[in-house]
Design a protein around this motif. Sequence first.
Motif, short mmCIF file in Angstrom:
data_model
loop_
_atom_site.label_atom_id
_atom_site.label_comp_id
_atom_site.label_asym_id
_atom_site.label_seq_id
_atom_site.Cartn_x
_atom_site.Cartn_y
_atom_site.Cartn_z
N HIS A 31 0.87 -1.18 0.00
CA HIS A 31 0.00 0.00 0.00
C HIS A 31 0.90 1.23 0.00
N MET A 34 -1.46 5.54 1.61
CA MET A 34 -2.60 5.38 2.47
C MET A 34 -3.02 6.77 2.93
N GLY A 97 -6.76 2.87 1.59
CA GLY A 97 -5.52 2.20 1.25
C GLY A 97 -5.72 1.17 0.16
#
Length: 114
Positions: A31, A34, A97
């Motif tokens: 990710h 985020m 995310g």
Amino acid sequence: QVQLVESGGGLVQPGESLRLSCTASGSITSHYTMGWFRQAPGKERELVAIVFKGGSTNYADSVKGRFTASRDDAKNTIALQMNSLKPEDTAVYYCRGGRFYNIWGRGTQVTVSS
């Protein structure tokens, strides 16, 4: 696929602090981006803070200097430390995310009221 769950919201008085957490059901190592967003009644959802892989952050002007976003990839979490809260901060706060930055949490309510 990945689920995000926010926690830590509540009712506080102006000037007080809250710390929000967002925990992912799996690893957030992929990710890259985020973020924290919020939505007040009758308003559109707005960006509060972005936290990139590695910990770099960007903030909305309205929270700059008061809020601090962070991430702990080992714990699959991001956090939002909110200090000097104002009534204008009242909103549902959402975590965003995912590998493609396309996953949203369900939100947690933050209410700032005297």
